[in-house]
Design an enzyme around this catalytic site. Structure first.
Site, PDB file in Angstrom:
ATOM      1  N   LYS B  62     -12.469 111.283   7.787  1.00  0.00           N
ATOM      2  CA  LYS B  62     -11.490 110.728   6.854  1.00  0.00           C
ATOM      3  C   LYS B  62     -10.087 110.797   7.448  1.00  0.00           C
ATOM      4  CE  LYS B  62     -14.347 111.866   2.825  1.00  0.00           C
ATOM      5  NZ  LYS B  62     -14.641 112.855   1.756  1.00  0.00           N
ATOM      6  N   GLN B 106     -12.547 118.393  -0.935  1.00  0.00           N
ATOM      7  CA  GLN B 106     -13.868 118.113  -0.370  1.00  0.00           C
ATOM      8  C   GLN B 106     -14.942 118.910  -1.119  1.00  0.00           C
ATOM      9  OE1 GLN B 106     -14.541 115.761   2.041  1.00  0.00           O
ATOM     10  NE2 GLN B 106     -16.704 116.181   1.643  1.00  0.00           N
ATOM     11  N   ASP B 129     -10.159 110.272  -5.388  1.00  0.00           N
ATOM     12  CA  ASP B 129     -11.623 110.321  -5.475  1.00  0.00           C
ATOM     13  C   ASP B 129     -12.122 109.848  -6.846  1.00  0.00           C
ATOM     14  OD1 ASP B 129     -12.947 110.905  -3.138  1.00  0.00           O
ATOM     15  OD2 ASP B 129     -12.811 113.084  -3.355  1.00  0.00           O
TER      16      ASP B 129
END
Lengths: 302, 302
Positions: B62, B106, B129
């Site tokens: 990422k 994460q 997200d």
């Protein structure tokens, strides 16, 4: 609570009215106990904007049910032409009032008011309708617990359970995807491990989908939409539709009908809710439950 | 971007890698333009707790993608044994940092940390997200707009659209109901007016449901779950599954496989995504898009 018909082949009619009364009397006895032990009662605040006849009737019924259960109710009635700030002011006052454990903004609001903005201001801990996006998000997500489950969906689930229907692994079809009924019912059934399909206006051949369902919850608002060809033998059918149709023989000149062709469903399904007397009374009973639960949470009373 | 096979009867393989590269280069040119016009670039902050190899790889990919697109990235790396407050401190710092437009925690977090509590603290406006319950609630509700749609679901939708599949009114089946993939994909497909069914571990005879679907999105994490008997002729199949299986011939001793038996799907479906090279690269591309969109919103730049 479930009346079996004389002819064995006919479906059971799920008596929402009787089940709701049982729940309401349980709430009333809990409220009594709360009052006796800690000197407090649950409080519900209702915000009603404008003069819609149907909204006025709903609100009146909810307040009457509160009274009967010993729940304190307060109401803010605002004129149709009121400003958004007026609604916000009433809402924020109730948010801060420690004697209010549940707040209900009667929907729909007049067009000029921003429903989303208003509902988002409602204290999460008092959102007894469960329409706040955080409550809806937590209803949809696994491992999360919404503080409140919307009342009509919660009522449907209770009726399903009372009908003896096992939900885990069953095929469930929800007809309609409104934010206040169809969507939260689908999310709730999924939480109970049903395999859920939502049928809506864009669905092609909906009857091919519904006729494989063990559980049908319909909230389309289309009288007689659900005919016998839509149903699987032995399905449980929960009818959330309420549509006023003209009826000169009735007291008010109209009567409420559901989405389901009741006579046909009786011959195919194993259990069916009537309209009226099915989901409607359960919705009010669940509002009382949510308000009581909220007060119990605040006072750590069980 | 879509490679037709030599034999006409075989399905199209949807080239997620190529489509993702196209999107990433578009993001890069937008970032360049933003920098030229207002002297700002989008910023992504990543919080990585612990030393999971897979998480480290994902985060590295990422961050590399950010660099290539000109997006500034910052990372907080915390040891596996860190306290919840340490994560919160890092998170709150990023919440307040005006040069950070997107924050990514994460997942999965180590067991001792409360994922729900941590994600709920994330600024809604930086939740690239899309896992905050408010964003999930607004994704599920009609007439509402989530600030961010989760990256993998957004990538799947893009692949479906690129495959030429019309979504409105189509039967879609999502396999798996995780909060980060299955659930938001189902909600997103429903927003696009598909008739959606979620299949999960409790579903009986899942292949009877999938074999009627025009669109299948599978996120079960079970290699070769989806065989030809599960598929309808001409269906579009999006494979979100990634499962490492041992493979001594490969560089790292293992390779990733999806849920779909690819060879069988090629003979039945009209289009299929490969694993790897399907949804994976799209997920990263969509993270860049969400971060860019967030910066554009803050700077009112378009």
């Amino acid at each position: 609570m479930i009346h079996h018909q004389a002819r064995k082949s006919l479906a059971t009619i799920i008596d929402g009215k009787a089940i709701a009364e049982e729940i309401r009397s349980r709430v009333a006895s809990d409220v009594k106990r709360m009052k006796a032990y800690i000197g407090k009662v649950p409080g519900l605040a209702v915000i009603l904007v404008g003069q819609r006849r149907d909204s006025q009737t709903y609100v009146r019924n909810k307040i009457k049910a509160c009274e009967e259960a010993g729940i304190k109710s307060v109401m803010a009635e605002l004129p149709n032409c009121c400003a958004e700030e007026d609604v916000m002011t009433a809402l924020l006052k109730f948010n801060e009032d420690p004697s209010v454990h549940g707040i209900l903004v009667q929907l729909p609001l007049p067009e000029h008011l921003d429903e989303e903005k208003i509902l988002n201001m409602l204290s999460l801990e008092k959102d007894v309708d469960g329409f706040h996006p955080v409550n809806m998000g937590n209803l949809s997500m696994r491992g999360r617990e919404p503080l409140f489950v919307p009342c009509a969906p919660k009522g449907c689930l209770e009726l399903l359970i009372r009908s003896g229907m096992e939900i885990v692994g069953k095929k469930a079809v929800v007809i309609g995807r409104s934010n206040i009924v169809g969507l939260p019912i689908a999310l709730l059934l999924q939480r109970h491990h049903a395999t859920v399909t939502i049928v809506h206006a864009f669905t092609k051949n909906p009857e091919q989908i519904t006729c494989e369902a063990d559980i049908i919850v319909t909230a389309a608002g289309v009288p007689n939409l659900i005919r016998s060809s839509w149903l699987k033998q032995g399905a449980v059918v929960i009818d959330v539709g309420t549509c006023p149709i003209e009826d000169p023989s009735s007291e008010h000149g109209y009567r409420l009908v559901g989405d389901v062709c009741h006579e046909e469903a009786l011959r195919i399904a194993s259990a069916v809710t009537p309209v009226p007397g099915g989901v409607g009374p359960m919705t009010i009973a669940m509002l009382l439950c949510n308000t009581l639960d909220s007060a119990k949470r605040v006072y750590r009373f069980d």
